[in-house]
Structure formats: C-alpha cells, structure tokens
Design an enzyme around this catalytic site. Structure first.
Site, short mmCIF file in Angstrom:
data_model
loop_
_atom_site.label_atom_id
_atom_site.label_comp_id
_atom_site.label_asym_id
_atom_site.label_seq_id
_atom_site.Cartn_x
_atom_site.Cartn_y
_atom_site.Cartn_z
N MET A 91 0.73 -1.08 -0.04
CA MET A 91 -0.13 0.07 0.19
C MET A 91 0.89 1.33 0.03
O MET A 91 0.76 2.21 0.75
CB MET A 91 -0.92 0.10 1.19
N HIS B 25 -4.96 -5.63 -7.76
CA HIS B 25 -5.92 -4.45 -7.26
C HIS B 25 -7.31 -5.01 -7.22
O HIS B 25 -7.81 -5.84 -8.12
CB HIS B 25 -6.05 -3.35 -8.47
C1 GAR Z 1 -5.97 -7.25 -1.17
O1 GAR Z 1 -7.31 -7.31 -1.25
C2 GAR Z 1 -5.29 -6.39 -2.28
O2 GAR Z 1 -6.11 -6.54 -3.43
C3 GAR Z 1 -5.35 -4.87 -2.01
O3 GAR Z 1 -4.94 -5.07 -0.43
C4 GAR Z 1 -5.29 -6.49 0.01
C5 GAR Z 1 -4.14 -7.28 0.74
O4 GAR Z 1 -4.55 -8.39 1.25
N1 GAR Z 1 -4.55 -4.17 -2.61
C6 GAR Z 1 -4.68 -2.92 -3.06
O5 GAR Z 1 -5.85 -2.44 -2.60
C7 GAR Z 1 -3.86 -2.00 -3.94
N2 GAR Z 1 -4.48 -0.78 -4.41
P1 GAR Z 1 -3.52 -9.39 1.87
O6 GAR Z 1 -2.50 -8.80 2.64
O7 GAR Z 1 -4.34 -10.31 2.57
O8 GAR Z 1 -2.91 -10.33 0.55
#
Ligand code: GAR
Length: 202
Positions: free
Chosen positions: A92, A111
């Site tokens: 992020m 994403h």
């Molecule tokens: C996921 O939903 C991913 O798509 C999102 O963060 C989350 C991480 O989950 N990414 C974004 O929003 C990028 N803009 P995780 O740490 O359990 O894999």
C-alpha cells in the site's frame, strides 16, 4: 528449467502472499519466493514468510527520507535477490520510477477492483457502497503490470468480474473477492511464467 524467482512486497495480512507460497510449495507455480519485504514491520505477511522459511525483511522509512530515496534503497535491497518478478500483493505504497525503472516489465500489482475502477485504498468498500447506491452491479479483481507511478493502472494481465448478490453484506462480498484474488493472482503469475518460457525457447 530452473524455478523463477519472485520477490513479494506486502503491507498487511499477506493472504495473497500465502496463496503464492502455497502454489510454489505444491508445484502449481514453477517458482520460489526468494524474499518478502514490508514497509510495515508489524505486517503479518512477514510472519507468513518466516514460517515458510523465506527471508522476511521489514523495510521502514527513515526519518526525513524522501519517497525517491526510500525507493532507491528498496530497489537496491530487492535487486540483491535477483527477482524475475516483483509482486505487489497488498503493498500500500506508491512506487516511484526510482524503483520501477530498475525492474522494467517485472513489477505486478494486484488490485481489488476492475481496471480503471476505485484506484487506491478501500477499493472493496467503495465498490460495495457504489453497488448499494445502485451505480454498479459488479466489481472484480485485476492483476496488472506497473509501468509508472500511476495508482493501480497499467497493462492488465488478468481480470475477473464478480457480480454482487442480492442483499449481500460487505463481509460476504469481501470474502468472495479475496477467494477470487488468491486464485487469479496465482493463475496470472503462472500464465506469465509459461509465456516467458515459451518466448525463451521459441
Ligand atoms: C488485497 O485485497 C489487495 O487486492 C489489496 O490489498 C489487499 C491485501 O490483502 N491491494 C490494494 O488495495 C492495492 N490498491 P492481503 O494482505 O491479505 O493479501
């Protein structure tokens, strides 16, 4: 043909990292995760890496450090692991060209929305709210290359739509979306690795 080398960047829970680790372990991916980096030292993703026996590197910003300086340091440290691909799995933090130009065509981002929709943070919640307002009937997940500093934009490598279901609560939608993410991310990496092998051997 040796295993492809993946470096995964996370900021949080790391369930998508876990999907990659599992797919490497069970042979779905002809790859190995050679290092996991997080800008947040407390990210559970680092613990997942340690449990899988993968180097887990907490990479915090230094006081007064510019975004460019951080990215140059990060690129230097990632480069040590000679990755074929760098996977942003819940990373992020916007990466500048100081990082991206070091790994051209090798940085992938996941994403939790469709191409062009809800860039940035809280995409799932924002899509859900838009559905509740009657503005959309579907959202989805995408995996794309990161060519520049644009937020959640770039050539799309994999995409899957998810239709909202009548009366669905946010938590239920979120759970369905994460399932799709885990599957799509692994599938897209697999396709990419196969294409590369194909290109090299043809
Ligand atoms: C996921 O939903 C991913 O798509 C999102 O963060 C989350 C991480 O989950 N990414 C974004 O929003 C990028 N803009 P995780 O740490 O359990 O894999």
């Amino acid at each position: 043909m040796g295993l492809s080398r993946l470096v995964v960047l996370v900021s949080g829970n790391g369930t998508n990292l876990q999907a990659i680790l599992d797919a490497c372990a069970d042979g779905t991916l002809s790859a190995q995760v050679v290092a996991v980096f997080s800008n947040k030292p407390e990210a559970y993703g680092l613990e997942r890496a340690r449990r899988a026996g993968v180097p887990a590197i907490a990479f915090s910003t230094r006081e007064g450090e510019s975004r460019q300086e951080y990215d140059r340091r990060l690129a230097d440290s990632v480069a040590v692991y000679a990755p074929d691909y760098v996977i942003l799995a819940g990373w992020m933090r916007i990466l500048t060209t100081n990082f991206l130009l070091r790994f051209p065509n090798r940085v992938l981002n996941l994403h939790p929305a469709l191409p062009g929709a809800f860039p940035g943070t809280h995409a799932i919640e924002r899509a859900y709210a838009a559905w509740r307002r009657g503005e959309i009937d579907r959202s989805g997940v995408m995996v794309h290359l990161v060519p520049d500093e644009g937020v959640d934009t770039g050539p799309v490598l994999g995409v899957e739509e998810i239709l909202f279901q009548d009366g669905e609560l946010l938590e239920a939608f979120e759970a369905r979306l994460h399932e799709v993410e885990h599957r799509l991310l692994v599938k897209t990496i697999k396709n990419l690795l196969n294409t590369k092998v194909h290109e090299v051997s043809s």
